[in-house]
Scaffold this active site. Structure first.
Site, PDB file in Angstrom:
ATOM      1  N   ARG A 151      -5.396  20.626   2.247  1.00  0.00           N
ATOM      2  CA  ARG A 151      -6.332  20.720   1.293  1.00  0.00           C
ATOM      3  C   ARG A 151      -7.923  21.474   1.955  1.00  0.00           C
ATOM      4  O   ARG A 151      -8.411  21.417   2.750  1.00  0.00           O
ATOM      5  CB  ARG A 151      -6.611  19.633   0.505  1.00  0.00           C
ATOM      6  CG  ARG A 151      -6.445  18.788  -0.216  1.00  0.00           C
ATOM      7  CD  ARG A 151      -6.101  17.257  -0.366  1.00  0.00           C
ATOM      8  NE  ARG A 151      -5.780  15.830  -0.189  1.00  0.00           N
ATOM      9  CZ  ARG A 151      -5.950  15.188  -0.093  1.00  0.00           C
ATOM     10  NH1 ARG A 151      -6.926  14.483  -0.636  1.00  0.00           N
ATOM     11  NH2 ARG A 151      -4.519  14.344   0.722  1.00  0.00           N
ATOM     12  N   HIS A 156     -11.012   6.152  -1.715  1.00  0.00           N
ATOM     13  CA  HIS A 156     -10.653   5.923  -0.506  1.00  0.00           C
ATOM     14  C   HIS A 156     -11.849   4.378  -0.761  1.00  0.00           C
ATOM     15  O   HIS A 156     -12.786   4.271  -0.129  1.00  0.00           O
ATOM     16  CB  HIS A 156     -11.047   6.676   0.444  1.00  0.00           C
ATOM     17  CG  HIS A 156     -10.980   7.789   1.076  1.00  0.00           C
ATOM     18  ND1 HIS A 156     -10.933   9.162   1.153  1.00  0.00           N
ATOM     19  CD2 HIS A 156      -9.349   7.762   0.870  1.00  0.00           C
ATOM     20  CE1 HIS A 156      -9.882  10.009   1.485  1.00  0.00           C
ATOM     21  NE2 HIS A 156      -9.215   8.976   1.486  1.00  0.00           N
ATOM     22  N   GLU A 158      -7.624  -1.133   4.446  1.00  0.00           N
ATOM     23  CA  GLU A 158      -7.033  -1.296   2.867  1.00  0.00           C
ATOM     24  C   GLU A 158      -6.396  -2.418   2.765  1.00  0.00           C
ATOM     25  O   GLU A 158      -6.890  -3.111   1.363  1.00  0.00           O
ATOM     26  CB  GLU A 158      -6.201  -0.159   2.558  1.00  0.00           C
ATOM     27  CG  GLU A 158      -6.981   1.370   2.946  1.00  0.00           C
ATOM     28  CD  GLU A 158      -6.665   2.154   2.621  1.00  0.00           C
ATOM     29  OE1 GLU A 158      -7.287   3.706   1.896  1.00  0.00           O
ATOM     30  OE2 GLU A 158      -5.769   2.441   2.458  1.00  0.00           O
ATOM     31  N   ARG A 198      -2.220  -1.597  -3.941  1.00  0.00           N
ATOM     32  CA  ARG A 198      -3.326  -0.157  -3.960  1.00  0.00           C
ATOM     33  C   ARG A 198      -2.810   0.806  -5.254  1.00  0.00           C
ATOM     34  O   ARG A 198      -1.464   0.687  -5.244  1.00  0.00           O
ATOM     35  CB  ARG A 198      -2.882   0.185  -2.584  1.00  0.00           C
ATOM     36  CG  ARG A 198      -3.786   1.528  -3.161  1.00  0.00           C
ATOM     37  CD  ARG A 198      -4.239   1.758  -1.449  1.00  0.00           C
ATOM     38  NE  ARG A 198      -5.007   3.296  -1.486  1.00  0.00           N
ATOM     39  CZ  ARG A 198      -3.975   4.287  -1.272  1.00  0.00           C
ATOM     40  NH1 ARG A 198      -3.390   4.314  -0.414  1.00  0.00           N
ATOM     41  NH2 ARG A 198      -5.071   5.113  -0.794  1.00  0.00           N
ATOM     42  N   ASN A 257       0.611  -1.188  -0.106  1.00  0.00           N
ATOM     43  CA  ASN A 257       0.174  -0.082  -0.241  1.00  0.00           C
ATOM     44  C   ASN A 257       0.751   1.137  -0.234  1.00  0.00           C
ATOM     45  O   ASN A 257       1.774   1.601   0.976  1.00  0.00           O
ATOM     46  CB  ASN A 257      -0.953   0.173   1.175  1.00  0.00           C
ATOM     47  CG  ASN A 257      -1.668   0.793   0.866  1.00  0.00           C
ATOM     48  OD1 ASN A 257      -2.281   1.954   0.550  1.00  0.00           O
ATOM     49  ND2 ASN A 257      -2.573   0.892   2.350  1.00  0.00           N
TER      50      ASN A 257
END
Lengths: 356, 405
Positions: free
Chosen positions: B240, B178, B385, B89, B7
């Site tokens: 962000r 996500h 994940e 990923r 990942n």
């Protein structure tokens, strides 16, 4: 007699209010002014008030209606960085008519002022403080219209309404959240491009797209034109398209796809404002031709049924207002007829009454 | 079978080995995280590893993800673990990939086309895939995408109202991110509640230390999500800005003379919590400062919470109601104060938080946080994940690789 002006660059829309009657049109500012006076207004002797709509008052203008003086012309000049195309027409019109009619009352009717005191969590963008101090914030718009919608929903319902979601449907659809008469959020941002997609404006998009377009060599002027004029309904459909084209073509697949995007965006804004207000005591729709927009409004009402909105199968017209729900409904939902000049004239009239 | 999962983060590389008998029988046998990969600074890059009952941490220079992967494969070689397949990923699969795939020449070619879509993450994943190919040339590899879960978005949710010819030329549309995390919790919530996924309307908040998003999930399918073409829009994040007037980008270039890259950098790296507070990009710092009534931090916190609440409201209306509100990832799991603020004055959509249960939830196991009168189940749901990638691997390659170890 009251004369009202609203910029529609490069032209100017005008309206004459005389003896309770409204009439108006559009004229090319400057060289057609004499013609306007001669052919339509029929002399200036009866004029008592002249009003000018300012689309973007920036940080300068924080009262929806104010008396114009030579000084306020200066503060108007300081608004030119916002929507310069529109604001310049307002400024020129004000300069012209103030010198032509120096002895009558001149009013400035500002469309952003209603939102001047938005709470900071609604007005501010999550950008560094220096930019926020420079006036980079959300200004809202259609303030006169949303204020009118709130006042008239209280009139219709016969009691004060604490939390209102006001939805304007038209070429520039937008939504406002109002708590105790004061706006607490709006879909319109620093410019009217942000928010709900419009006839030519893209509405909310990923800002990364701007950088990507710029990196392919498109100029900032071109990107501005694309995002503010060639997008929205027109961009999705691939041909010029306004709000009045969307509702009649209900079953045409291409138009129905545009309407779905519009509906989706409106639903999301209504939902966001339910959170902002912590619930709602009335939802008010405003549009020029309610019967024509009824299917769109019905679809939006349908998505509020989970809140206990008890929809009437056929909306009922009561005293000029369409009641979309049964009286037992948890949430009153109304539709009012939007008449720009009537709203502006009423705002000017109310100001004059108070002044006396 | 043993599945090695990579990942790739922007400055980290997580790698784990799972031993899987079936999707219901998966055990993590090796786990490591390389941190500060490619980061210059006073603290050197390091690797934390757990194998069997032992954990250790050591400094190791890693200039980039390629070097991190080389070290990872060397360390794994020393454990003697047999690797049957390797999963990766991949953040942005664009419109080229709608589901996980086994890597072959054609897939590699199409992955190349996705490289510019996530300029930070995608190239890193590429270098890790390349290293695996060198070290384990005969081991099958597969790729799982963060965008794939949102492939089910309806056109009205993924379309931007831009001219059709620009959309066709550049592929402008909402992709969402996500996805592996949402996919994982969409799998665990129904079994926890003993309700079929088809009957659930879920609003899921993936609140991370870096990026955050919200998704509306109807019957297991993504109906809308807050991120867009890129991971910039939506919620207010650590650095962000999230949703912003696109014309502001143009205004800043014309009025302030900024270059395009300056504004891109401003919106991505100097905005959000950091920009508003002028202090920290970490919501935990912001909460402390806000409790001390420091004005800018208090505003940053209010804005952060307000944006989450607005998305929940939007998605409740799109879904026509909500059965479950789920919080996940670092901030969503380990920050009761954030959950409490988000759920305040949300009675209109049936949310009532149980403050005691909220304070008790550890984040290590799925927990119910809703009060007795709540019409919506409020859950904190750990996400994983890597395990999700592993499960995708079993689905793709389980039959061909066959016998479990």
């Amino acid at each position: 007699m009251v004369l009202l002006f609203d910029p529609a660059p490069p032209s100017l829309q005008w309206c004459k209010v005389h003896g309770g009657k409204l009439s108006g049109g559009t004229y090319e500012f400057g060289h057609q002014s004499d013609e306007l006076v001669r052919d339509h207004i029929g002399g200036l002797e009866a004029v008592r008030t002249v009003g000018y709509v300012l689309h973007h008052g920036g940080e300068e203008i924080d009262r929806p209606v104010s008396l114009m003086t030579r000084d306020s012309l200066k503060s108007l000049e300081r608004c030119m960085r916002f929507q310069p195309e529109y604001n310049e027409v307002t400024l020129k019109a004000a300069e012209f008519w103030m010198s032509r009619l120096p002895d009558v009352r001149h009013l400035l009717l500002c469309d952003t002022a209603y939102f001047a005191k938005l709470p900071p969590e609604a007005s501010d963008y999550a950008v560094p403080g220096k930019l926020r101090e420079d006036g980079i914030r959300r200004y809202g718009g259609f303030g006169l219209c949303h204020q009118w919608a709130w006042e008239h929903s209280e009139l219709f319902l016969g009691h004060s309404v604490r939390r209102v979601i006001s939805v304007y449907l038209g070429d520039h659809s937008n939504v406002a959240a109002i708590a105790d008469g004061s706006p607490v959020d709006t879909t319109i941002g620093f410019t009217p491009v942000e928010g709900i997609l419009s006839s030519g404006g893209c509405g909310d998009i990923d800002p990364t797209i701007v950088f990507e377009l710029h990196s392919t060599g498109m100029s900032l002027r071109e990107i501005t034109r694309v995002l503010s004029r060639e997008s929205g309904f027109t961009g999705l459909l691939g041909r010029e398209c306004g709000f009045t084209d969307i509702t009649p073509g209900w079953d045409e697949p291409a138009i129905s796809a545009v309407r779905e995007v519009l509906c989706h965006s409106l639903k999301k804004s209504i939902g966001a404002f339910l959170s902002v207000l912590g619930g709602v005591d009335a939802v008010v729709f405003l549009c020029e031709d309610p019967p024509q927009s009824m299917r769109l409004i019905t679809a939006l009402c349908h998505s509020l049924e989970f809140l206990g909105a008890d929809r009437r199968p056929a909306p009922e017209k009561q005293g000029g207002v369409w009641n979309m729900v049964h009286d037992r409904s948890n949430v009153p939902i109304l539709c009012l007829t939007y008449d720009k000049w009537k709203i502006i004239a009423e705002a000017a009239h109310n100001f004059t009454l108070k002044e006396r | 079978m043993n599945i090695l999962v990579f990942n790739c983060g922007s400055s980290s590389l997580i790698y784990k080995v799972f031993s899987a008998g079936s999707p219901e029988d998966v055990e993590e046998v090796f786990s490591a995280k390389a941190s500060r990969v490619g980061v210059q600074g006073s603290v050197p890059s390091y690797i934390e590893t757990r194998f069997g009952f032992t954990t250790w941490k050591r400094a190791a220079p890693m200039k980039n993800h390629r070097q991190a992967a080389t070290l990872a494969l060397k360390a794994l070689g020393e454990t003697g673990l047999h690797i049957d397949c390797v999963g990766h990923r991949f953040v942005h699969g664009g419109s080229h990939f709608h589901e996980s795939v086994v890597l072959d020449a054609e897939v590699t070619r199409r992955l190349e086309l996705c490289r510019p879509l996530a300029p930070i993450h995608n190239p890193n994943s590429f270098s890790v895939i390349g290293e695996c190919r060198k070290a384990l040339p005969d081991t099958p590899q597969f790729v799982a995408f963060d965008t794939a879960f949102h492939h089910s978005l309806p056109p009205e949710a993924y379309s931007y109202a831009l001219p059709a010819k620009l959309v066709q030329r550049f592929g402008f549309r909402k992709y969402g991110f996500h996805g592996l995390s949402y996919q994982y919790i969409t799998r665990t919530i129904p079994s926890y509640l003993h309700v079929p996924v088809e009957d659930l309307k879920i609003v899921a908040c993936h609140l991370g230390t870096g990026g955050s998003s919200v998704a509306a999930i109807d019957g297991g399918r993504s109906l809308d999500t807050s991120m867009g073409y890129s991971p910039l829009p939506g919620l207010l994040m650590s650095t962000r800005c999230g949703d912003i007037d696109p014309m502001l980008a143009i205004y800043l270039m014309t009025t302030y003379g900024y270059r395009s890259d300056d504004v891109l950098d401003l919106f991505n790296k100097r905005s959000g919590l950091l920009g508003v507070s002028g202090y920290s990009s970490d919501i935990r710092d912001i909460i402390v400062r806000a409790s001390e009534h420091e004005e800018k931090s208090a505003l940053a916190l209010t804005m952060y919470i307000q944006r989450v609440k607005k998305y929940i409201g939007s998605f409740v209306v799109l879904l026509g109601g909500m059965d479950v509100l789920a919080f996940t990832d670092d901030i969503g799991l380990h920050n009761p104060a954030v959950r409490q603020l988000v759920c305040e004055e949300m009675g209109w959509c049936g949310l009532v938080l149980d403050p005691a249960a909220n304070a008790r939830a550890t984040g290590n196991a799925i927990s119910s946080l809703s009060g007795e009168t709540s019409r919506v189940r409020i859950l904190s749901v750990p996400t994983d994940e890597e395990l999700m990638i592993c499960l995708e691997g079993i689905k793709l390659l389980g039959a061909t690789i066959g016998t479990p170890v």
